[in-house]
Design a protein around this motif. Structure first.
Motif, short mmCIF file in Angstrom:
data_model
loop_
_atom_site.label_atom_id
_atom_site.label_comp_id
_atom_site.label_asym_id
_atom_site.label_seq_id
_atom_site.Cartn_x
_atom_site.Cartn_y
_atom_site.Cartn_z
N ARG A 37 0.82 -1.21 0.00
CA ARG A 37 0.00 0.00 0.00
C ARG A 37 0.86 1.26 0.00
N SER A 38 1.94 1.24 0.77
CA SER A 38 2.83 2.40 0.80
C SER A 38 3.41 2.67 -0.58
N LEU A 39 3.83 1.60 -1.26
CA LEU A 39 4.41 1.75 -2.59
C LEU A 39 3.36 2.19 -3.61
N THR A 40 2.15 1.63 -3.50
CA THR A 40 1.09 2.03 -4.42
C THR A 40 0.72 3.49 -4.23
N ASP A 41 0.65 3.93 -2.98
CA ASP A 41 0.36 5.35 -2.71
C ASP A 41 1.42 6.25 -3.34
N PRO A 177 3.96 -8.07 -6.57
CA PRO A 177 3.39 -6.72 -6.64
C PRO A 177 2.26 -6.44 -5.66
N GLU A 178 1.48 -7.45 -5.27
CA GLU A 178 0.37 -7.21 -4.35
C GLU A 178 0.83 -7.10 -2.89
N LEU A 179 2.08 -7.54 -2.62
CA LEU A 179 2.52 -7.60 -1.23
C LEU A 179 3.77 -6.77 -0.94
N ALA A 180 4.63 -6.57 -1.91
CA ALA A 180 5.89 -5.88 -1.63
C ALA A 180 6.47 -5.32 -2.93
N GLY A 181 7.55 -4.57 -2.78
CA GLY A 181 8.21 -4.00 -3.93
C GLY A 181 9.19 -4.98 -4.56
N GLN A 182 9.87 -4.52 -5.60
CA GLN A 182 10.84 -5.33 -6.33
C GLN A 182 12.22 -5.13 -5.73
N MET A 195 7.71 -8.33 4.09
CA MET A 195 6.43 -8.55 3.43
C MET A 195 5.39 -8.92 4.48
N VAL A 196 4.17 -8.40 4.30
CA VAL A 196 3.04 -8.76 5.14
C VAL A 196 1.82 -8.90 4.24
N ALA A 197 1.08 -10.00 4.41
CA ALA A 197 -0.18 -10.19 3.70
C ALA A 197 -1.32 -9.95 4.68
N ASP A 198 -2.24 -9.06 4.35
CA ASP A 198 -3.34 -8.75 5.26
C ASP A 198 -4.20 -9.97 5.55
#
Length: 328
Positions: A37-41, A177-182, A195-198
Motif C-alpha cells: 500500500r505504501s508503494l502504491t500510494d 506486486p500485491e505484497l511488496a516491492g521489487q 512482506m506482510v499479507a493482510d
C-alpha cells in the motif's frame, strides 16, 4: 480534415494502453499488504503529480502557440529585441528544483519505510525465509522450520516475513506486486525484503529481470495461510516430504524449468550463496551457446528439462496431499 485525423490518432494512442491494461488485472494497484500500500500510494502520487505538470505544460504551450501565431494582418511586423526577464529566468530555474524536491521527499520517506517491519507489527518476530534464485526457478528455505520449497512459498497471513535473498548465479529480480516491492538477488551478497499479507490468499510473484531463455517461466506463488494452517502445513511437510540431499540440490541448480518441489532440510547446511561458493555447484558448459554446429550441452539440457517436466507432473499428485489444503 487534418485536425480530425490528428484527433483520431491521439485518441487511438491513448486507447492502446487502456486496451492492453484491460487484458490483465493491474495488480500493482491492488495492494494486499501495508508495504504494498505504501508503494502504491507513492506510485499514484507520482502519477498524479506528473500528470498535473504535463497538463499545465500543454495548456501553456497551446495558449502561447495560439496567442503568438502568425496572422495575415501582421504585415512586415518585427518584434522588438528584448534582453530577457530576470524574474522569469529565476522562476524557470526554480520550477524543476521544486518538482524534484516534491518527488524526492515522499520517495525517500517510502523507501526507508518499507526497509523495516511495517508499523503495527514491530512487536512480532518476523518469519525468516531465505530466497535463492537460480536458472530458472526460485528456492525458498525456512531455516527455523528446516524445510525447503521450490517455486512456491507459504507464509502466515497478518504476520511479518523477512526474505533474505541471494542468487546462485545470474542477477535476478524478486517481485510480488500485491505484497511488496521489487528487489534484486545477486550472487555473493544478500538483500533483504519485508512482506506482510493482510489476509489469506494466493499472490503472484515473478522474476522481472531478463536472464535467459527460461526467464518467461520464472514465476512463483505466495500462499498466505491462517496461522494454524501454516503450522499444520509445516508439520505435514516434515511428515511426508523427502529429504533434500546435496546431489539433489546440485540438480536443482542446473538451468532447467521445473514445477513445485518440497523438501525436508535446507541447502543452507551446505552453502549460503550470499557468501560465495556457487561455482562448486554450477557447470558453465550448460550455459554454452553453439553456433552452426552440434550443441551437446544444449541437447543434454533439453532432455533434462523434458525429464524434469515429466517428474513434475508425477510429483504434482503426490505433493497435492500436503499442499492442497493451502489453496483457498
Amino acid at each position: 480534415m487534418k485536425a480530425l485525423k490528428r484527433g483520431m490518432l491521439l485518441l487511438t494512442m491513448l486507447a492502446i494502453p487502456l486496451f492492453l491494461a484491460g487484458c490483465d488485472r493491474l495488480i500493482v494497484f491492488d495492494p494486499k499488504g501495508p508495504i504494498a500500500r505504501s508503494l502504491t500510494d507513492l506510485i499514484v502520487y507520482s502519477i498524479i503529480f506528473m500528470l498535473v505538470i504535463v497538463v499545465v505544460i500543454f495548456v501553456l504551450f497551446g495558449y502561447i502557440v495560439w496567442k503568438y501565431r502568425a496572422r495575415k494582418d501582421d504585415g512586415d511586423f518585427e518584434p522588438k529585441e528584448e534582453k530577457g526577464n530576470h524574474t522569469l529566468e529565476i522562476i524557470w530555474f526554480a520550477i524543476p528544483i521544486v518538482i524534484v524536491i516534491a518527488l524526492m521527499i515522499p520517495t525517500t520517506k517510502t523507501i526507508y519505510e518499507v526497509e523495516d517491519v511495517p508499523q503495527g507489527y514491530e512487536e512480532e518476530e518476523p518469519l525468516v525465509i531465505h530466497v535463492t534464485s537460480a536458472d530458472w526457478k526460485w528456492i525458498f528455505s525456512y531455516p527455523d522450520q528446516d524445510i525447503e520449497t521450490v517455486n512456491y512459498v507459504n507464509i502466515p497471513a497478518d504476520h511479518p516475513v523477512q526474505f533474505k535473498m541471494t542468487s546462485a548465479g545470474t542477477m535476478q529480480s524478486f517481485w510480488v506486486p500485491e505484497l511488496a516491492g521489487q528487489k534484486y538477488t545477486m550472487a555473493n551478497m544478500q538483500t533483504k525484503l519485508y512482506m506482510v499479507a493482510d489476509n489469506p490468499g494466493s499472490y503472484y510473484g515473478r522474476n522481472t529481470n531478463f536472464n535467459g531463455r527460461g526467464y518467461a517461466h520464472m514465476d512463483f506463488e505466495v500462499q498466505a495461510l491462517e496461522r494454524d494452517d501454516f503450522n499444520e502445513w509445516v508439520q505435514e511437510v516434515k511428515d511426508t516430504a523427502n529429504q533434500l540431499t546435496e546431489d539433489e540440490y546440485a540438480e536443482l541448480l542446473k538451468p532447467t524449468i521445473i514445477g513445485r518441489k518440497t523438501y525436508n532440510q535446507t541447502h543452507l547446511q551446505w552453502i549460503d550463496h550470499a557468501h560465495g561458493g556457487s561455482e562448486k555447484y554450477l557447470n558453465p558448459e550448460l550455459y554454452e551457446i553453439h553456433h552452426g554446429g552440434e550443441e551437446p550441452a544444449a541437447d543434454e539440457q533439453t532432455e533434462n528439462t523434458e525429464q524434469e517436466q515429466v517428474e513434475t507432473e508425477e510429483n504434482a499428485s503426490e505433493s497435492s496431499s500436503h499442499e492442497g489444503h493451502s489453496h483457498h
